[in-house]
Design a protein around this motif. Sequence first.
Motif, PDB file in Angstrom:
ATOM      1  N   GLN A 206      49.677  36.346  38.354  1.00 25.94           N
ATOM      2  CA  GLN A 206      48.900  37.366  37.637  1.00 25.94           C
ATOM      3  C   GLN A 206      48.926  38.707  38.361  1.00 25.94           C
ATOM      4  OE1 GLN A 206      44.685  35.893  39.515  1.00 25.94           O
ATOM      5  NE2 GLN A 206      44.559  37.215  37.738  1.00 25.94           N
TER       6      GLN A 206
ATOM      7  N   TYR B 275      37.559  38.905  40.535  1.00 26.58           N
ATOM      8  CA  TYR B 275      37.767  39.138  41.969  1.00 26.58           C
ATOM      9  C   TYR B 275      36.990  40.367  42.446  1.00 26.58           C
ATOM     10  CZ  TYR B 275      41.877  36.136  40.982  1.00 26.58           C
ATOM     11  OH  TYR B 275      42.728  35.145  40.581  1.00 26.58           O
TER      12      TYR B 275
ATOM     13  N   ASN C 109      30.665  31.628  32.434  1.00 23.01           N
ATOM     14  CA  ASN C 109      32.073  32.000  32.623  1.00 23.01           C
ATOM     15  C   ASN C 109      32.271  33.513  32.670  1.00 23.01           C
ATOM     16  OD1 ASN C 109      31.645  32.500  29.913  1.00 23.01           O
ATOM     17  ND2 ASN C 109      32.624  30.590  29.266  1.00 23.01           N
TER      18      ASN C 109
ATOM     19  N   ARG D 116      36.804  45.126  29.566  1.00 19.31           N
ATOM     20  CA  ARG D 116      36.550  43.756  29.995  1.00 19.31           C
ATOM     21  C   ARG D 116      37.373  43.303  31.203  1.00 19.31           C
ATOM     22  NH1 ARG D 116      36.841  40.226  24.687  1.00 19.31           N
ATOM     23  NH2 ARG D 116      36.392  38.590  26.199  1.00 19.31           N
TER      24      ARG D 116
ATOM     25  N   PRO E 245      43.654  41.572  20.488  1.00 20.46           N
ATOM     26  CA  PRO E 245      44.189  40.450  21.255  1.00 20.46           C
ATOM     27  C   PRO E 245      45.712  40.453  21.317  1.00 20.46           C
ATOM     28  CG  PRO E 245      43.388  39.707  19.128  1.00 20.46           C
ATOM     29  CD  PRO E 245      43.047  41.168  19.230  1.00 20.46           C
TER      30      PRO E 245
ATOM     31  N   SER F 295      47.718  26.854  30.030  1.00 18.78           N
ATOM     32  CA  SER F 295      48.009  28.286  29.912  1.00 18.78           C
ATOM     33  C   SER F 295      46.712  29.035  30.187  1.00 18.78           C
ATOM     34  CB  SER F 295      48.504  28.587  28.490  1.00 18.78           C
ATOM     35  OG  SER F 295      47.409  28.697  27.592  1.00 18.78           O
ATOM     36  N   PRO F 296      46.728  30.378  30.121  1.00 18.18           N
ATOM     37  CA  PRO F 296      45.469  31.131  30.289  1.00 18.18           C
ATOM     38  C   PRO F 296      44.425  30.878  29.204  1.00 18.18           C
ATOM     39  CG  PRO F 296      47.325  32.533  30.816  1.00 18.18           C
ATOM     40  CD  PRO F 296      47.897  31.268  30.202  1.00 18.18           C
ATOM     41  N   LEU F 297      44.791  30.281  28.087  1.00 18.39           N
ATOM     42  CA  LEU F 297      43.753  29.871  27.135  1.00 18.39           C
ATOM     43  C   LEU F 297      42.764  28.952  27.839  1.00 18.39           C
ATOM     44  CD1 LEU F 297      45.833  28.950  23.929  1.00 18.39           C
ATOM     45  CD2 LEU F 297      44.701  31.115  24.482  1.00 18.39           C
TER      46      LEU F 297
ATOM     47  N   SER G 200      33.806  28.748  26.650  1.00 22.10           N
ATOM     48  CA  SER G 200      35.071  29.296  26.140  1.00 22.10           C
ATOM     49  C   SER G 200      34.915  30.670  25.488  1.00 22.10           C
ATOM     50  CB  SER G 200      35.765  28.353  25.147  1.00 22.10           C
ATOM     51  OG  SER G 200      35.277  28.574  23.822  1.00 22.10           O
ATOM     52  N   GLN G 201      33.688  31.109  25.259  1.00 19.35           N
ATOM     53  CA  GLN G 201      33.427  32.404  24.621  1.00 19.35           C
ATOM     54  C   GLN G 201      34.105  32.541  23.258  1.00 19.35           C
ATOM     55  OE1 GLN G 201      33.801  35.892  27.132  1.00 19.35           O
ATOM     56  NE2 GLN G 201      33.048  34.813  28.927  1.00 19.35           N
TER      57      GLN G 201
ATOM     58  N   PRO H 284      39.305  37.110  20.643  1.00 17.67           N
ATOM     59  CA  PRO H 284      40.273  36.827  21.703  1.00 17.67           C
ATOM     60  C   PRO H 284      39.707  35.933  22.807  1.00 17.67           C
ATOM     61  CG  PRO H 284      39.474  39.082  21.877  1.00 17.67           C
ATOM     62  CD  PRO H 284      38.870  38.503  20.623  1.00 17.67           C
ATOM     63  N   GLY H 285      38.392  35.700  22.819  1.00 16.87           N
ATOM     64  CA  GLY H 285      37.803  34.905  23.886  1.00 16.87           C
ATOM     65  C   GLY H 285      38.080  35.524  25.249  1.00 16.87           C
ATOM     66  N   TYR H 286      38.026  34.700  26.271  1.00 14.85           N
ATOM     67  CA  TYR H 286      38.445  35.203  27.598  1.00 14.85           C
ATOM     68  C   TYR H 286      39.631  34.360  28.019  1.00 14.85           C
ATOM     69  CZ  TYR H 286      36.427  31.385  30.479  1.00 14.85           C
ATOM     70  OH  TYR H 286      36.142  30.183  31.071  1.00 14.85           O
ATOM     71  N   LEU H 287      40.431  34.903  28.896  1.00 14.58           N
ATOM     72  CA  LEU H 287      41.647  34.224  29.338  1.00 14.58           C
ATOM     73  C   LEU H 287      41.553  33.995  30.843  1.00 14.58           C
ATOM     74  CD1 LEU H 287      44.283  36.271  27.301  1.00 14.58           C
ATOM     75  CD2 LEU H 287      43.446  33.968  26.795  1.00 14.58           C
TER      76      LEU H 287
ATOM     77  N   PHE I 184      43.532  33.801  34.140  1.00 15.32           N
ATOM     78  CA  PHE I 184      44.783  34.053  34.850  1.00 15.32           C
ATOM     79  C   PHE I 184      44.709  33.572  36.290  1.00 15.32           C
ATOM     80  CE2 PHE I 184      44.573  37.152  31.418  1.00 15.32           C
ATOM     81  CZ  PHE I 184      45.770  36.870  30.787  1.00 15.32           C
ATOM     82  N   ASP I 185      43.518  33.320  36.768  1.00 14.97           N
ATOM     83  CA  ASP I 185      43.297  32.871  38.145  1.00 14.97           C
ATOM     84  C   ASP I 185      44.013  31.528  38.340  1.00 14.97           C
ATOM     85  OD1 ASP I 185      42.330  31.928  40.548  1.00 14.97           O
ATOM     86  OD2 ASP I 185      40.205  32.090  40.001  1.00 14.97           O
TER      87      ASP I 185
ATOM     88  N   TRP J 197      41.467  28.471  39.633  1.00  9.77           N
ATOM     89  CA  TRP J 197      40.214  28.517  38.866  1.00  9.77           C
ATOM     90  C   TRP J 197      39.275  27.366  39.232  1.00  9.77           C
ATOM     91  CZ3 TRP J 197      37.717  31.783  35.797  1.00  9.77           C
ATOM     92  CH2 TRP J 197      36.770  31.315  34.888  1.00  9.77           C
TER      93      TRP J 197
END
Lengths: 324, 324, 324, 324
Positions: C11, C54, C139, C152, C275, D198-200, D254-255, D275-278, D280-281, D284
């Motif tokens: 990322q 972060y 979250n 965001r 999105p 995935s980031p989902l 999951s927002q 789009p929710g949140y993704l 990338f970490d 996690w």
Amino acid sequence: MRPEPILDVAQLAHVEILTPKPDETLWFFKELLGLEETAREGQSAYLRAYEDFYHHTLKVTESKEPGLGHVAWRTRSQQALDRRVKAIEATGLGKGWSENDLGQGAAYQFATPDGHNMELLWEVEYYKAPDHMKTPLLNRPQKRPTRGVPVRRLDHVNLMAGDLETSSDFMQEKLGFNLRERIQQNDGKNIADWMSVSPLVHEVAMMQDQLGGRGRLHHICYWYGFPQHISDISEILNEHDVKIEAGPGKHGVSQAYFLYVIEPGGNRVELFGDPGYLIFDPDWEPVVWKEEDLEKGIIWYGSQLPDDFFQYGTPNIKAPVVTK
Amino acid sequence: MRPEPILDVAQLAHVEILTPKPDETLWFFKELLGLEETAREGQSAYLRAYEDFYHHTLKVTESKEPGLGHVAWRTRSQQALDRRVKAIEATGLGKGWSENDLGQGAAYQFATPDGHNMELLWEVEYYKAPDHMKTPLLNRPQKRPTRGVPVRRLDHVNLMAGDLETSSDFMQEKLGFNLRERIQQNDGKNIADWMSVSPLVHEVAMMQDQLGGRGRLHHICYWYGFPQHISDISEILNEHDVKIEAGPGKHGVSQAYFLYVIEPGGNRVELFGDPGYLIFDPDWEPVVWKEEDLEKGIIWYGSQLPDDFFQYGTPNIKAPVVTK
Amino acid sequence: MRPEPILDVAQLAHVEILTPKPDETLWFFKELLGLEETAREGQSAYLRAYEDFYHHTLKVTESKEPGLGHVAWRTRSQQALDRRVKAIEATGLGKGWSENDLGQGAAYQFATPDGHNMELLWEVEYYKAPDHMKTPLLNRPQKRPTRGVPVRRLDHVNLMAGDLETSSDFMQEKLGFNLRERIQQNDGKNIADWMSVSPLVHEVAMMQDQLGGRGRLHHICYWYGFPQHISDISEILNEHDVKIEAGPGKHGVSQAYFLYVIEPGGNRVELFGDPGYLIFDPDWEPVVWKEEDLEKGIIWYGSQLPDDFFQYGTPNIKAPVVTK
Amino acid sequence: MRPEPILDVAQLAHVEILTPKPDETLWFFKELLGLEETAREGQSAYLRAYEDFYHHTLKVTESKEPGLGHVAWRTRSQQALDRRVKAIEATGLGKGWSENDLGQGAAYQFATPDGHNMELLWEVEYYKAPDHMKTPLLNRPQKRPTRGVPVRRLDHVNLMAGDLETSSDFMQEKLGFNLRERIQQNDGKNIADWMSVSPLVHEVAMMQDQLGGRGRLHHICYWYGFPQHISDISEILNEHDVKIEAGPGKHGVSQAYFLYVIEPGGNRVELFGDPGYLIFDPDWEPVVWKEEDLEKGIIWYGSQLPDDFFQYGTPNIKAPVVTK
């Protein structure tokens, strides 16, 4: 040939609400909903949304209990004001003229048969932004605030009536409101009326007070117009411990995309996130929702309303049922 | 004391447009914008959006060239109609009564000084949905279509005038339209006026015809109310080779979130994706945009307008400049 | 059988930008875009958006000229970091390890062939909200701010390269980026590449520097996800004299709903209101836009880009053409 | 040093659902959700959304009862497929290779410990639009449909498990799914897990089957990305008598901005308007919602879920509680 309609009342000018917690109430309206304070006098503060053109649309007055102070209607002209005053005087519900309030000229005070304080006025003071708040958008009275999720303008007021029919008739016959939508029980009794003098479905709604109260406030409503802002403010309210009573959801009646919030002083505030539908038809036949239509009429889609929604008003005349 | 305002015209009832390609024009309105056809007679088809309450809001008539057929205004009452007819008759611009069109009673026909055909009417036929198109949403006349990205209702019409001032004055003085916003050159000449009889900023706009034409149509506008639908229809238009002339963008004037499209017959159609702002003030001071304010007035944000926007109208009196 | 893909970079961790006007730049990011400042040290401030997990995603460092400080990529593991460092060392573009920056562990510094400073790291410090900024939305790392229209999360960085092909190949071959979309001239020369290590269409784009500059920044991008917020921030920017360069509009490439803004320090900032689309296909065939496809590829709908968009970057190597 | 993560599964490729009413189920997906049918064979139809790139993402198969047919996962490479098959074979849950289905190469079939049929595959057939369905938007596989409110792509599947822990562990340990969010009772028992590759936040969720069923389907989910489309489809569903079970509302977990619908065949379908949140970490830490956090975790704002939401799945193993 039918008589011509009364066209004398033009708009909802402002609402006064009472609050036992003025600091918290003002924090709610100013920091979360982005209202601007234009004046403070005595126990009252005067506020407006950034697209409200006049001196104020909300007067917040400290009081022992929450509830309605008064509702102010602006007429279409001085002549129209005189005609309406005469009509009210004839009912015996008039209280006389007041010239004492900020931001307006002489106002004629009266009460509905149920006891809701109201006033009619013609002269208003327009808001003039100081230089640092002027915007190049000339049809907007000031810059859009950068605090909270700012509402755009006052929309309507919803009142509870111990005797709905009498007060609803008063609004229609003496002030010229048009009945737009109605909920009617199968026994023929009307339990909620939405009325307007403009293409809005309502500037005032009245609903039967199930607890038998008189002159109570169900809610006031400010307008966003954009659905996203209802989501945005929902997040902010959740994160600042302000109670969301219901919504987001869309009513069938009025097609309003709604959020209902209890402000810290106890009054219910609705936020409108939708353009709704507008009534331009000058010969509108009221939409009557019967019991069998009511499920979709109350909620077209989205969040249901708690039972307490139909009973809780301000002042509170019984302990609210905790619904969520 | 100032005289009271004229409140006789209530709303824009319908518009007739002319098209040399009726099949393609109907495909555009029905398949992409989701309009419903309610009747066809002679060279004309009658259409309405799913939240339009009357028999039709759009009449599409085959003709050698695109352009305006006529604009129909509904009055507030029979008495109001009689008063306005009398006022128009006095100007010599009246043409007399017609009882021949579908979906309405007697209409009084006239033209603006610039030659735009118009009519005034009181009696209208309401649309009644057949059973399979009825919706439980009682304040909606039919189900929302599942074709295209359906518009909700007719919003306004924008006319080009060779002599703006005379026709604008006629609309205000004879029909009672209120001037809401105006663009004025530094030399004092007005080049565009937005006027309404309701809280909408305009049901009719008029702009100076830079090419010296008379009686031309700049555009008609249907309303979505929700910004997302402007994005949705933009995608559909792109994928079906319908020319997007400009937008999405937001005008400063009227605060409209716009998309301008040229329908296959050549007429410009605007789509409104925004509730805009509404004018409830009965004593509204027109907003005048001078040359130095104009950049933000034309486009508050988003897509710029091509130069041709200010010249192209229907009928087209010169070859349109290809701008994108 | 084809070799397996490199999956070592996970990322975009943060970006450092340089500004000659740090106070104004910080005002822009904090008051209008709602970023939070987590630390300040020396000539640098460290910021993050409210959904960034972060310590920071933006480092703003005072400098004589605007431009890129560096770009930081987080790997998928310590082992992945070691592998990538080895690959970079072999190219001679490595600069060695740094352990001095806030909010992270050891970072391996290097430059692209074009001279963009970058670093790779594995260890990061997580943001922990103080009690008054904690949210019940577990979250989300902190409450949503009530200042401005808060973005965001960091989305991507777009770099200009004097020699696009060499730097793009470096990103793909040494770091494992996947080519997602590309603009290619008819003569076969590539002029813009979008690359990612995740389903995002890009965490990094590179475009040919038409002015022959090296190592310049085209823009950084923060993400809203909701189209309405692009409208909201456009209003705020207009009212606070921050230059909107282009947008709202929707690119064909990447399907991004964009707004481009020049922050007061001179750097271009993109805001994403959409999105977009996501690429989950592990065997994605890059989408190549040729000259004949480009009109819709650059702008699918909405605001056009000014010519200067393709030349202006930071540092600025010629006077920007004033385009609106 | 920790071992490196398994990165072999790339995405959810398609889902097969069973329906006792195939015509009605296909009407729902095609006419209301805008899916395209790409093939029909035997008792099955193959469908895809307009932004799905492969031959199909939904297989609808006639069956006596509704429920899950199977779930198909695509790996990142042939090598990745081979590794995962080996890992599954070692568990004894493998069933062997199938080469019979449309739109794909060889698929390795297996079941979760709870009995949900799944398959792993690498080779897929890409959808190629016929000329009249090609779009100038080159990263979109076909024109956006003009039927209904078209969904954009398959998002995830939610499965009920009689023994959640064993099946959840299987997905994580054998297939490499990352645990993203979890609901945990105060007694330490996990009752719902959200997992992704995935980031989902999830391509698969599993929840404890409160009725003790095995291998049941809770729902499949298609994605809009734009909140307005949830409102749009809600209207259409209401007007076509398709049951909205819950929503619109926003989950804390999951927002996701959700709508739950029961398709005519009885299966629950979720629509995602956000789009929710993704995530990338790459490191996690799963978000664990305990009982005291759960109210906001289940519903961050908007429509509540009926009790039946946690029990009804397909096949239905008791009469569903009628909740609205």
